[in-house]
Motif scaffolding. Structure first.
Motif, PDB file in Angstrom:
ATOM      1  N   GLN A   1       0.802  -1.214  -0.046  1.00  0.00           N
ATOM      2  CA  GLN A   1      -0.033   0.077   0.116  1.00  0.00           C
ATOM      3  C   GLN A   1       0.880   1.415  -0.009  1.00  0.00           C
ATOM      4  O   GLN A   1       1.959   1.232   0.386  1.00  0.00           O
ATOM      5  CB  GLN A   1      -0.990  -0.047   1.302  1.00  0.00           C
ATOM      6  N   ALA A   2       0.238   2.288  -0.478  1.00  0.00           N
ATOM      7  CA  ALA A   2       0.966   3.659  -0.301  1.00  0.00           C
ATOM      8  C   ALA A   2       0.180   4.671   0.075  1.00  0.00           C
ATOM      9  O   ALA A   2      -1.122   4.702   0.285  1.00  0.00           O
ATOM     10  CB  ALA A   2       1.328   4.230  -1.902  1.00  0.00           C
ATOM     11  N   ASN A   3       0.924   5.574   0.922  1.00  0.00           N
ATOM     12  CA  ASN A   3       0.204   6.578   1.788  1.00  0.00           C
ATOM     13  C   ASN A   3       0.969   7.872   1.387  1.00  0.00           C
ATOM     14  O   ASN A   3       2.033   8.143   1.947  1.00  0.00           O
ATOM     15  CB  ASN A   3       0.236   6.388   3.297  1.00  0.00           C
TER      16      ASN A   3
ATOM     17  N   ILE B   1      -3.909   8.987  -4.040  1.00  0.00           N
ATOM     18  CA  ILE B   1      -2.802   8.168  -4.127  1.00  0.00           C
ATOM     19  C   ILE B   1      -3.175   6.796  -4.410  1.00  0.00           C
ATOM     20  O   ILE B   1      -3.892   6.420  -3.758  1.00  0.00           O
ATOM     21  CB  ILE B   1      -1.819   8.420  -3.264  1.00  0.00           C
ATOM     22  N   SER B   2      -2.781   6.123  -5.344  1.00  0.00           N
ATOM     23  CA  SER B   2      -3.121   4.701  -5.666  1.00  0.00           C
ATOM     24  C   SER B   2      -1.792   3.958  -6.225  1.00  0.00           C
ATOM     25  O   SER B   2      -0.824   4.706  -6.459  1.00  0.00           O
ATOM     26  CB  SER B   2      -4.224   4.447  -6.597  1.00  0.00           C
ATOM     27  N   ILE B   3      -1.712   2.718  -5.774  1.00  0.00           N
ATOM     28  CA  ILE B   3      -0.643   1.856  -6.263  1.00  0.00           C
ATOM     29  C   ILE B   3      -1.247   0.607  -7.093  1.00  0.00           C
ATOM     30  O   ILE B   3      -2.235   0.104  -6.804  1.00  0.00           O
ATOM     31  CB  ILE B   3       0.110   1.374  -4.904  1.00  0.00           C
ATOM     32  N   GLU B   4      -0.260   0.269  -8.036  1.00  0.00           N
ATOM     33  CA  GLU B   4      -0.642  -0.815  -9.136  1.00  0.00           C
ATOM     34  C   GLU B   4       0.811  -1.734  -8.854  1.00  0.00           C
ATOM     35  O   GLU B   4       1.767  -1.237  -9.220  1.00  0.00           O
ATOM     36  CB  GLU B   4      -1.066  -0.551 -10.207  1.00  0.00           C
ATOM     37  N   TYR B   5       0.586  -2.984  -8.938  1.00  0.00           N
ATOM     38  CA  TYR B   5       1.416  -3.871  -9.247  1.00  0.00           C
ATOM     39  C   TYR B   5       1.123  -5.272  -9.667  1.00  0.00           C
ATOM     40  O   TYR B   5      -0.408  -5.540  -9.575  1.00  0.00           O
ATOM     41  CB  TYR B   5       2.187  -3.913  -8.091  1.00  0.00           C
ATOM     42  N   ASP B   6       1.952  -6.220  -9.941  1.00  0.00           N
ATOM     43  CA  ASP B   6       1.453  -7.665 -10.571  1.00  0.00           C
ATOM     44  C   ASP B   6       0.750  -8.321  -9.249  1.00  0.00           C
ATOM     45  O   ASP B   6       1.606  -8.715  -8.264  1.00  0.00           O
ATOM     46  CB  ASP B   6       2.495  -8.316 -11.253  1.00  0.00           C
ATOM     47  N   PRO B   7      -0.350  -8.652  -9.208  1.00  0.00           N
ATOM     48  CA  PRO B   7      -0.903  -9.414  -8.157  1.00  0.00           C
ATOM     49  C   PRO B   7      -0.197 -10.767  -7.866  1.00  0.00           C
ATOM     50  O   PRO B   7      -0.585 -11.148  -6.693  1.00  0.00           O
ATOM     51  CB  PRO B   7      -2.642  -9.582  -8.325  1.00  0.00           C
ATOM     52  N   THR B   8       0.361 -11.345  -8.813  1.00  0.00           N
ATOM     53  CA  THR B   8       0.791 -12.621  -8.328  1.00  0.00           C
ATOM     54  C   THR B   8       2.293 -12.452  -7.668  1.00  0.00           C
ATOM     55  O   THR B   8       2.667 -13.434  -6.938  1.00  0.00           O
ATOM     56  CB  THR B   8       1.501 -13.372  -9.876  1.00  0.00           C
ATOM     57  N   ALA B   9       2.681 -11.316  -7.482  1.00  0.00           N
ATOM     58  CA  ALA B   9       3.870 -11.075  -6.493  1.00  0.00           C
ATOM     59  C   ALA B   9       3.471 -10.911  -5.183  1.00  0.00           C
ATOM     60  O   ALA B   9       4.420 -10.899  -4.362  1.00  0.00           O
ATOM     61  CB  ALA B   9       4.463  -9.755  -6.821  1.00  0.00           C
ATOM     62  N   GLU B  10       2.269 -11.170  -4.779  1.00  0.00           N
ATOM     63  CA  GLU B  10       1.773 -11.062  -3.447  1.00  0.00           C
ATOM     64  C   GLU B  10       2.353 -12.691  -2.765  1.00  0.00           C
ATOM     65  O   GLU B  10       2.244 -12.576  -1.578  1.00  0.00           O
ATOM     66  CB  GLU B  10       0.464 -10.939  -3.513  1.00  0.00           C
TER      67      GLU B  10
ATOM     68  N   PRO C   1       8.029  -4.613  -9.409  1.00  0.00           N
ATOM     69  CA  PRO C   1       7.840  -3.235  -9.935  1.00  0.00           C
ATOM     70  C   PRO C   1       6.411  -2.793  -9.617  1.00  0.00           C
ATOM     71  O   PRO C   1       5.545  -3.476  -9.493  1.00  0.00           O
ATOM     72  CB  PRO C   1       7.982  -3.339 -11.517  1.00  0.00           C
ATOM     73  N   VAL C   2       6.346  -1.567  -9.003  1.00  0.00           N
ATOM     74  CA  VAL C   2       5.098  -0.948  -8.633  1.00  0.00           C
ATOM     75  C   VAL C   2       4.859   0.320  -9.269  1.00  0.00           C
ATOM     76  O   VAL C   2       5.943   1.089  -9.410  1.00  0.00           O
ATOM     77  CB  VAL C   2       4.878  -0.801  -7.139  1.00  0.00           C
ATOM     78  N   ARG C   3       3.701   0.852  -9.520  1.00  0.00           N
ATOM     79  CA  ARG C   3       3.377   2.227 -10.248  1.00  0.00           C
ATOM     80  C   ARG C   3       2.663   2.814  -9.232  1.00  0.00           C
ATOM     81  O   ARG C   3       1.569   2.472  -8.779  1.00  0.00           O
ATOM     82  CB  ARG C   3       2.805   2.091 -11.590  1.00  0.00           C
ATOM     83  N   ILE C   4       2.892   4.074  -8.674  1.00  0.00           N
ATOM     84  CA  ILE C   4       2.111   5.027  -7.990  1.00  0.00           C
ATOM     85  C   ILE C   4       1.934   6.076  -8.597  1.00  0.00           C
ATOM     86  O   ILE C   4       2.406   6.705  -9.316  1.00  0.00           O
ATOM     87  CB  ILE C   4       3.098   5.451  -6.471  1.00  0.00           C
ATOM     88  N   ARG C   5       0.223   6.257  -8.383  1.00  0.00           N
ATOM     89  CA  ARG C   5      -0.275   7.349  -9.247  1.00  0.00           C
ATOM     90  C   ARG C   5      -1.109   8.452  -8.236  1.00  0.00           C
ATOM     91  O   ARG C   5      -1.515   8.039  -7.166  1.00  0.00           O
ATOM     92  CB  ARG C   5      -1.094   6.916 -10.226  1.00  0.00           C
ATOM     93  N   VAL C   6      -0.894   9.636  -8.884  1.00  0.00           N
ATOM     94  CA  VAL C   6      -1.748  10.586  -8.001  1.00  0.00           C
ATOM     95  C   VAL C   6      -2.571  11.328  -9.315  1.00  0.00           C
ATOM     96  O   VAL C   6      -1.988  11.794 -10.168  1.00  0.00           O
ATOM     97  CB  VAL C   6      -0.753  11.592  -7.443  1.00  0.00           C
ATOM     98  N   PRO C   7      -3.856  11.738  -9.078  1.00  0.00           N
ATOM     99  CA  PRO C   7      -4.559  12.872 -10.023  1.00  0.00           C
ATOM    100  C   PRO C   7      -3.884  13.970 -10.232  1.00  0.00           C
ATOM    101  O   PRO C   7      -3.440  14.424  -9.424  1.00  0.00           O
ATOM    102  CB  PRO C   7      -5.801  12.711  -9.174  1.00  0.00           C
ATOM    103  N   ILE C   8      -3.784  14.361 -11.431  1.00  0.00           N
ATOM    104  CA  ILE C   8      -3.143  15.606 -11.662  1.00  0.00           C
ATOM    105  C   ILE C   8      -3.715  16.817 -11.008  1.00  0.00           C
ATOM    106  O   ILE C   8      -2.903  17.528 -10.369  1.00  0.00           O
ATOM    107  CB  ILE C   8      -3.423  15.884 -13.308  1.00  0.00           C
TER     108      ILE C   8
END
Length: 233
Positions: free
Chosen positions: A159-161, A168-177, A188-195
């Motif tokens: 999770q990202a805070n 804020i949100s986070i995306e990654y391959d669920p198989t990595a869990e 690899p993880v991608r963290i995004r924030v609305p513009i």
């Protein structure tokens, strides 16, 4: 010492003989066939059969036990009795070495008992510090190095805070869990924030990784990193 046969009541000291009666029983019982009377040899397996056999002969001859025994070269040079050799084990040097050794063993045991079941390292993707995605997100890419130090599989969740970043949100391959026992995995993880919620500059964020084993949480690791919003939005 000089050895030779003699009668049980003979004054062997006057004859210049030692305690060994030259019966060769110690050689006969040795499983490797060495003559321990010639000194310690590399073939010796330390079974002690020669000690038991020699003590039985000493009992029959009414001689003191311990002609063949576990001892040190220093004790032999000084002709120390087994009791005196054991008393020398309480010398300060031996006590100090024993204390240091016990401290090292205790430190190793404590470090193993208190080791973290999950280790996490956060690495930024140096190829792209920040980028705009789909015209509505600011995205930063990271790589998480997850290390399972236990001998059991674990399920992890990332999770990202963002302290001052809304949405804020986070995306990654669920198989990595699924993290295998005693394994090391790069995720690899991608963290995004609305513009609209992203103010240009560098923002502090936390990446939290929780781990479960058998339905019970065993680790909650938080790593601080930075989220970069470009100034040319």
């Amino acid at each position: 010492e000089p050895r030779g046969s003699r009668g049980r009541k003979a004054d062997y000291r006057a004859a210049g003989l030692g305690d060994c009666v030259n019966c060769s029983i110690c050689v006969q019982v040795c499983p490797t066939g060495i003559d321990i009377r010639d000194g310690l040899q590399y073939e010796c397996i330390g079974c002690g059969a020669c000690i038991d056999a020699c003590n039985q002969v000493m009992d029959k001859m009414a001689y003191p036990r311990g002609l063949i025994r576990y001892t040190s070269e220093n004790a032999m040079r000084q002709s120390l009795s087994p009791e005196a050799a054991r008393r020398r084990l309480l010398r300060p040097r031996v006590l100090i070495y024993s204390t240091v050794w016990l401290a090292l063993v205790a430190g190793l045991a404590v470090s193993i008992a208190l080791r973290a079941p999950l280790k996490v390292d956060v690495l930024r993707d140096r190829g792209a510090l920040s980028r705009e995605v789909e015209g509505r997100w600011i995205e930063n890419v990271y790589r998480l190095q997850l290390i399972n130090t236990t001998e059991a599989p674990m399920q992890v969740r990332v999770q990202a805070n963002g302290h001052d970043l809304a949405g804020i949100s986070i995306e990654y391959d669920p198989t990595a869990e699924a993290l295998a026992p005693a394994s090391n995995r790069l995720v690899p993880v991608r963290i995004r924030v609305p513009i609209e919620a992203a103010q240009p500059g560098t923002h502090k964020i936390d990446i939290a990784v929780t781990a479960e084993q058998g339905g019970h949480q065993v680790a909650d690791v938080r790593q601080a990193t930075s989220f970069i919003v470009p100034r040319n939005l």
